[in-house]
Design a protein around this motif. Sequence first.
Motif, mmCIF file in Angstrom:
data_model
loop_
_atom_site.group_PDB
_atom_site.id
_atom_site.type_symbol
_atom_site.label_atom_id
_atom_site.label_comp_id
_atom_site.label_asym_id
_atom_site.label_seq_id
_atom_site.Cartn_x
_atom_site.Cartn_y
_atom_site.Cartn_z
ATOM 1 N N LEU A 21 0.545 -0.996 -0.054
ATOM 2 C CA LEU A 21 0.201 0.175 -0.019
ATOM 3 C C LEU A 21 0.310 1.544 0.430
ATOM 4 N N THR A 22 2.479 1.278 0.757
ATOM 5 C CA THR A 22 2.808 2.391 0.533
ATOM 6 C C THR A 22 4.033 2.249 0.191
ATOM 7 N N GLY A 23 4.502 1.155 -0.471
ATOM 8 C CA GLY A 23 5.948 1.620 -1.093
ATOM 9 C C GLY A 23 7.374 1.144 -0.131
ATOM 10 N N SER A 24 6.489 1.572 1.410
ATOM 11 C CA SER A 24 8.069 1.617 2.248
ATOM 12 C C SER A 24 7.721 -0.173 2.794
ATOM 13 N N PHE A 25 9.082 -0.836 3.313
ATOM 14 C CA PHE A 25 8.971 -1.873 3.956
ATOM 15 C C PHE A 25 9.850 -1.196 4.814
ATOM 16 N N HIS A 26 9.069 -1.725 6.210
ATOM 17 C CA HIS A 26 10.886 -1.410 6.977
ATOM 18 C C HIS A 26 10.881 -2.303 8.327
ATOM 19 N N ALA A 27 11.899 -2.903 8.854
ATOM 20 C CA ALA A 27 12.162 -4.532 9.735
ATOM 21 C C ALA A 27 13.754 -4.106 10.198
ATOM 22 N N SER A 28 13.918 -2.496 9.950
ATOM 23 C CA SER A 28 15.380 -2.745 11.323
ATOM 24 C C SER A 28 14.878 -3.420 12.216
ATOM 25 N N PHE A 29 16.023 -3.436 13.095
ATOM 26 C CA PHE A 29 16.035 -3.902 14.871
ATOM 27 C C PHE A 29 14.687 -5.360 14.784
ATOM 28 N N SER A 30 14.923 -5.624 13.628
ATOM 29 C CA SER A 30 14.172 -6.499 13.956
ATOM 30 C C SER A 30 15.012 -8.640 13.972
ATOM 31 N N GLY A 31 15.503 -8.296 13.741
ATOM 32 C CA GLY A 31 16.719 -9.984 14.201
ATOM 33 C C GLY A 31 16.614 -10.480 13.209
ATOM 34 N N LEU A 32 16.691 -9.558 11.625
ATOM 35 C CA LEU A 32 17.469 -10.181 10.422
ATOM 36 C C LEU A 32 18.410 -11.555 10.445
ATOM 37 N N VAL A 33 18.770 -12.102 10.336
ATOM 38 C CA VAL A 33 20.212 -12.932 9.888
ATOM 39 C C VAL A 33 19.894 -12.911 8.208
ATOM 40 N N SER A 34 18.945 -12.863 7.332
ATOM 41 C CA SER A 34 19.039 -12.947 5.723
ATOM 42 C C SER A 34 18.082 -11.671 5.272
ATOM 43 N N PHE A 35 18.334 -11.691 4.185
ATOM 44 C CA PHE A 35 17.340 -11.116 3.702
ATOM 45 C C PHE A 35 15.939 -11.484 3.874
ATOM 46 N N PRO A 36 14.563 -10.202 3.567
ATOM 47 C CA PRO A 36 13.549 -10.914 3.256
ATOM 48 C C PRO A 36 13.804 -10.764 2.231
ATOM 49 N N MET A 37 13.752 -12.192 1.607
ATOM 50 C CA MET A 37 12.924 -12.600 0.304
ATOM 51 C C MET A 37 12.029 -12.646 0.263
ATOM 52 N N GLN A 38 10.791 -12.909 1.024
ATOM 53 C CA GLN A 38 9.549 -12.797 0.627
ATOM 54 C C GLN A 38 9.021 -11.770 0.048
ATOM 55 N N ILE A 39 9.782 -11.116 0.016
ATOM 56 C CA ILE A 39 9.904 -9.844 -0.679
ATOM 57 C C ILE A 39 9.053 -9.688 -1.927
ATOM 58 N N ASN A 58 20.684 -8.428 10.420
ATOM 59 C CA ASN A 58 22.550 -8.885 11.530
ATOM 60 C C ASN A 58 23.037 -9.776 9.551
ATOM 61 N N ILE A 59 21.835 -9.166 8.797
ATOM 62 C CA ILE A 59 21.884 -9.910 6.681
ATOM 63 C C ILE A 59 23.386 -9.472 6.920
ATOM 64 N N PRO A 60 24.587 -10.945 6.457
ATOM 65 C CA PRO A 60 25.910 -10.823 6.275
ATOM 66 C C PRO A 60 25.200 -10.321 4.630
ATOM 67 N N SER A 61 24.670 -10.233 3.290
ATOM 68 C CA SER A 61 24.808 -10.101 2.144
ATOM 69 C C SER A 61 23.277 -9.555 1.500
ATOM 70 N N LEU A 62 23.151 -9.040 0.448
ATOM 71 C CA LEU A 62 21.737 -8.806 -0.103
ATOM 72 C C LEU A 62 22.393 -9.530 -1.416
ATOM 73 N N PRO A 63 21.114 -10.060 -1.864
ATOM 74 C CA PRO A 63 20.681 -10.761 -3.556
ATOM 75 C C PRO A 63 21.284 -10.068 -4.277
#
Length: 92
Positions: A21-39, A58-63
């Motif tokens: 709806l907004t065009g913005s995805f916010h997941a800072s300080f979420s404990g992620l250890v990999s890129f959110p591929m669900q996007i 703690n995301i080590p790389s971007l796809p």
Amino acid sequence: MVEGQELKSTTYREELRRAILTGSFHASFSGLVSFPMQIYSKPPLLTTLTRLDISNNNIPSLPDELGTLSGLKELWISENPIPSLPESICEG
């Protein structure tokens, strides 16, 4: 993502819906250890996502697929151990 801490899956699903709806995805300080591929499972986001904030995780790389987000204008990735950017987003 941290096992057992899937960005609290309800919150995560809500954030994906909000991003459509907004065009913005916010997941800072979420404990992620990999890129959110669900996007990529939400086709509207491939063209409408303009801001992606995955900072302070703690995301080590971007796809390489990151370059397919054709509407992306802001990418917030600070405070992640990402040593380099994928070529797909460095191309002109």
